[in-house]
Design an enzyme around this catalytic site. Structure first.
Site, PDB file in Angstrom:
ATOM      1  N   GLU A   1       9.843 -11.063  43.122  1.00  0.00           N
ATOM      2  CA  GLU A   1      11.243 -11.376  42.851  1.00  0.00           C
ATOM      3  C   GLU A   1      11.418 -12.375  41.724  1.00  0.00           C
ATOM      4  O   GLU A   1      12.515 -12.867  41.483  1.00  0.00           O
ATOM      5  CB  GLU A   1      11.895 -11.910  44.132  1.00  0.00           C
TER       6      GLU A   1
ATOM      7  N   HIS B   1      19.566  -8.344  46.422  1.00  0.00           N
ATOM      8  CA  HIS B   1      18.636  -7.501  45.667  1.00  0.00           C
ATOM      9  C   HIS B   1      17.567  -6.943  46.611  1.00  0.00           C
ATOM     10  O   HIS B   1      17.502  -7.353  47.762  1.00  0.00           O
ATOM     11  CB  HIS B   1      17.976  -8.322  44.546  1.00  0.00           C
ATOM     12  N   ARG B   2      16.701  -6.063  46.110  1.00  0.00           N
ATOM     13  CA  ARG B   2      15.532  -5.639  46.872  1.00  0.00           C
ATOM     14  C   ARG B   2      14.309  -6.309  46.260  1.00  0.00           C
ATOM     15  O   ARG B   2      14.196  -6.455  45.046  1.00  0.00           O
ATOM     16  CB  ARG B   2      15.327  -4.112  46.826  1.00  0.00           C
TER      17      ARG B   2
ATOM     18  N   SER C   1       9.740  -4.869  51.788  1.00  0.00           N
ATOM     19  CA  SER C   1       9.611  -5.221  53.206  1.00  0.00           C
ATOM     20  C   SER C   1      10.770  -4.583  53.969  1.00  0.00           C
ATOM     21  O   SER C   1      11.493  -5.240  54.707  1.00  0.00           O
ATOM     22  CB  SER C   1       9.609  -6.741  53.393  1.00  0.00           C
TER      23      SER C   1
ATOM     24  N   GLY D   1      12.913  -1.099  48.502  1.00  0.00           N
ATOM     25  CA  GLY D   1      12.536  -2.312  49.247  1.00  0.00           C
ATOM     26  C   GLY D   1      11.059  -2.371  49.587  1.00  0.00           C
ATOM     27  O   GLY D   1      10.471  -1.368  49.989  1.00  0.00           O
TER      28      GLY D   1
ATOM     29  N   GLU E   1      17.652 -16.584  57.469  1.00  0.00           N
ATOM     30  CA  GLU E   1      17.742 -15.113  57.556  1.00  0.00           C
ATOM     31  C   GLU E   1      16.514 -14.564  58.281  1.00  0.00           C
ATOM     32  O   GLU E   1      15.405 -15.069  58.085  1.00  0.00           O
ATOM     33  CB  GLU E   1      17.797 -14.568  56.120  1.00  0.00           C
TER      34      GLU E   1
ATOM     35  N   ASP F   1      14.355 -17.187  54.172  1.00  0.00           N
ATOM     36  CA  ASP F   1      14.219 -15.840  54.743  1.00  0.00           C
ATOM     37  C   ASP F   1      12.761 -15.654  55.121  1.00  0.00           C
ATOM     38  O   ASP F   1      11.956 -15.161  54.330  1.00  0.00           O
ATOM     39  CB  ASP F   1      14.648 -14.748  53.746  1.00  0.00           C
TER      40      ASP F   1
ATOM     41  N   HIS G   1       5.878 -10.199  49.598  1.00  0.00           N
ATOM     42  CA  HIS G   1       6.280 -10.215  48.188  1.00  0.00           C
ATOM     43  C   HIS G   1       5.261 -10.877  47.269  1.00  0.00           C
ATOM     44  O   HIS G   1       5.452 -10.916  46.063  1.00  0.00           O
ATOM     45  CB  HIS G   1       7.637 -10.913  48.033  1.00  0.00           C
TER      46      HIS G   1
ATOM     47  N   GLU H   1      10.655 -15.963  51.827  1.00  0.00           N
ATOM     48  CA  GLU H   1      11.469 -16.551  50.746  1.00  0.00           C
ATOM     49  C   GLU H   1      11.986 -17.942  51.079  1.00  0.00           C
ATOM     50  O   GLU H   1      12.500 -18.176  52.165  1.00  0.00           O
ATOM     51  CB  GLU H   1      12.704 -15.674  50.463  1.00  0.00           C
TER      52      GLU H   1
ATOM     53  N   ASP I   1      19.206  -9.421  58.789  1.00  0.00           N
ATOM     54  CA  ASP I   1      18.881  -8.459  57.719  1.00  0.00           C
ATOM     55  C   ASP I   1      18.221  -7.237  58.362  1.00  0.00           C
ATOM     56  O   ASP I   1      18.876  -6.218  58.609  1.00  0.00           O
ATOM     57  CB  ASP I   1      17.980  -9.131  56.677  1.00  0.00           C
TER      58      ASP I   1
ATOM     59  N   LYS J   1      22.452  -4.662  51.850  1.00  0.00           N
ATOM     60  CA  LYS J   1      21.738  -3.995  50.757  1.00  0.00           C
ATOM     61  C   LYS J   1      22.201  -2.542  50.776  1.00  0.00           C
ATOM     62  O   LYS J   1      22.076  -1.860  51.807  1.00  0.00           O
ATOM     63  CB  LYS J   1      20.228  -4.040  50.984  1.00  0.00           C
TER      64      LYS J   1
ATOM     65  N   LYS K   1      22.015 -12.859  46.849  1.00  0.00           N
ATOM     66  CA  LYS K   1      20.610 -13.294  46.862  1.00  0.00           C
ATOM     67  C   LYS K   1      19.846 -12.529  45.796  1.00  0.00           C
ATOM     68  O   LYS K   1      19.724 -11.300  45.882  1.00  0.00           O
ATOM     69  CB  LYS K   1      19.982 -13.051  48.227  1.00  0.00           C
TER      70      LYS K   1
HETATM   71  P1  PGA Z   1      12.935  -6.430  50.618  1.00  0.00           P
HETATM   72  O1  PGA Z   1      13.146  -8.011  50.671  1.00  0.00           O
HETATM   73  O2  PGA Z   1      13.829  -5.882  49.596  1.00  0.00           O
HETATM   74  O3  PGA Z   1      11.492  -6.308  50.314  1.00  0.00           O
HETATM   75  O4  PGA Z   1      13.291  -5.912  51.994  1.00  0.00           O
HETATM   76  C1  PGA Z   1      14.342  -8.703  50.568  1.00  0.00           C
HETATM   77  C2  PGA Z   1      14.759  -9.310  51.880  1.00  0.00           C
HETATM   78  O5  PGA Z   1      14.074  -9.193  52.900  1.00  0.00           O
HETATM   79  O6  PGA Z   1      15.826  -9.886  51.978  1.00  0.00           O
HETATM   80 ZN    ZN Z   2      15.501 -10.392  54.300  1.00  0.00          ZN
END
Ligand code: PGA
Ligand code: ZN
Length: 423
Positions: free
Chosen positions: A211, A372-373, A43, A41, A292, A249, A161, A170, A319, A344, A396
């Site tokens: 992404e 996903h990450r 973030s 990940g 989110e 998100d 991202h 997002e 999350d 996740k 997602k």
């Molecule tokens: P991350 O992002 O995998 O970088 O944490 C995805 C999300 O925040 O949903």
């Molecule tokens: Zn998130």
């Protein structure tokens, strides 16, 4: 016995963000094998299980995972060899005990998860079952029938991202018409391709972020992507609000500094109450259906206020607040922080714990969204089987790049196996 673990081996691989990750390979006495590669990940929330990095600046700028690989080969493998692959819960428990820490910091959640899912895959192969079906059997999940998840497809990305895009992370489209997975995927992709044209016509770059979503420079505000996406939805021939909703998100843990949410793009710094008000205005104006991480990962006092204000209008997804962690989800349910949870696998580090969290959510009428990450995905598609096993509302995943579209391809493949299942 043929289902006994004969070997467990790991190696360092590369993930989509060019950061190292781990692949584990489990072989049973019968010769059946299971392989799983963990994502990474970008973030990641601070409450996630610990990802063990080498911190050896001479390799991959410190991000190597050889220590975690060695933990699998030298510590986890000798402990698990000889156990039955069908005993997923016991295997996961054994690794949790071997680690002995609260957040898997000794062996690394990356090491533990790699083995956990590889074992499940080997067991499913041994039983000649698809993974989603095996997960239901192994955990004795009392869920009637299958309901395939809808795609939550990221269209514009910013935050951590992408460079110089928005403060928020997002902006996604979520097809909501009562359609097949195949039609839903096509809908999302057609909007994505149309958005490319819309952005180009307006002079924006159509380079993509982590992404595979667009990450244009020069957007005038954090709100601007929403109108662009709605324009693309309509130009692609779909009805915004009826057939396709918007999912946000903002991932605001990443922009919480000095007690406020810093919207650098707009030179604003907002309190929790002001941020809730901002989302309230957007929800009144646009066909937003999910929100989110609308507040940061420790803002326990304000999450119930966010949910009280907006939870009847949209799905309030946690999350970073819940990080697929049973205890944190329990607290979030008790204090009414939301009504949906992002899941996740590598936030918590074993398949068993992930399933427990999903089932607690279900029992409390919280929707699950399997994700996903952002920073470091792999070509593994187990997350889709997980989503199907627990009847998640959405998966997602980004709309382009091989490590993302393989998830949608898997979803459509499952639909071919089990037939069209509508939500
Ligand atoms: P991350 O992002 O995998 O970088 O944490 C995805 C999300 O925040 O949903
Ligand atoms: Zn998130």
């Amino acid at each position: 016995m043929k289902e006994t673990l004969k070997s467990v081996k790991a190696r360092e691989i590369l993930s989509s963000g060019s950061t190292p990750s781990i692949e584990a390979r489990v072989t049973l006495e019968s010769g059946a094998r299971g392989v799983f590669s963990v994502p990474y990940g970008a973030s990641a929330g601070v409450h996630e299980a610990f990802i063990l990095l080498d911190n050896d600046k001479k390799r991959f700028l410190g991000k190597g995972m050889l220590k975690a690989v060695e933990n699998i080969n030298n510590k986890i493998a000798p402990t698990l060899i000889g156990m039955s692959a069908f005993k997923q819960k016991e295997i996961d428990q054994k690794m949790i005990e071997l680690d002995g820490s609260e957040n898997k910091k000794k062996l690394g959640a990356n090491a533990i998860l790699a083995v956990s899912v590889a074992v499940a895959r080997a067991a499913a192969n041994e039983k000649k079952m698809p993974l989603y079906e095996y997960i239901r059997e192994a955990f004795n999940l009392q869920i009637e029938d299958y309901r395939l998840p809808n795609p939550m497809m990221v269209m514009i990305e910013g935050g951590k991202h992408a460079d110089q895009s928005t403060d928020f992370q997002e902006y996604s489209v979520s097809p909501i018409g009562n359609k097949s997975a195949k039609e839903n995927v096509r809908c999302g992709i057609e909007i994505y391709l149309t958005l490319k044209k819309v952005l180009k016509e307006k002079g924006f770059s159509v380079n993509v972020g982590n992404e595979g979503a667009f990450a244009p420079n020069g957007l005038e505000s954090n709100e601007a992507p929403i109108s662009l996406i709605i324009e693309a939805i309509e130009k692609a021939g779909y009805k915004a609000g009826e057939e396709v909703g918007i999912s946000l998100d903002p991932a605001v843990s990443e922009i919480f500094e000095n007690g406020k949410y810093q919207l650098k793009k707009e030179g604003k710094s907002l309190s929790s109450a002001q941020l809730i008000e901002l989302f309230n205005e957007w929800i009144a104006k646009y066909p937003i259906i999910t929100l989110e991480d609308g507040l940061h990962e420790d803002d326990w006092d304000n999450w119930p206020k966010l949910n009280a204000a907006l939870g009847e209008k949209v799905a309030i997804i946690t999350d970073d607040l819940t990080v697929t962690n049973l205890k944190r989800l329990k607290k979030a349910i008790e204090t009414k922080c939301g009504n949906a949870i992002l899941i996740k696998l590598n936030q918590i580090g074993t398949l068993t714990e992930t399933i427990e969290t999903c089932m607690l959510a279900r029992e409390n009428n919280w929707m699950t969204v399997i994700s996903h990450r952002g920073g470091g995905e792999t070509n593994d598609t187990s997350m889709v089987d997980l989503a199907v096993a627990v009847n998640s509302g959405f998966i997602k995943v980004g709309p382009s790049r091989g490590e993302r579209v393989c998830k949608y391809n898997r979803l459509m493949e499952i639909e071919e196996e089990i037939g069209v299942k509508r939500l």
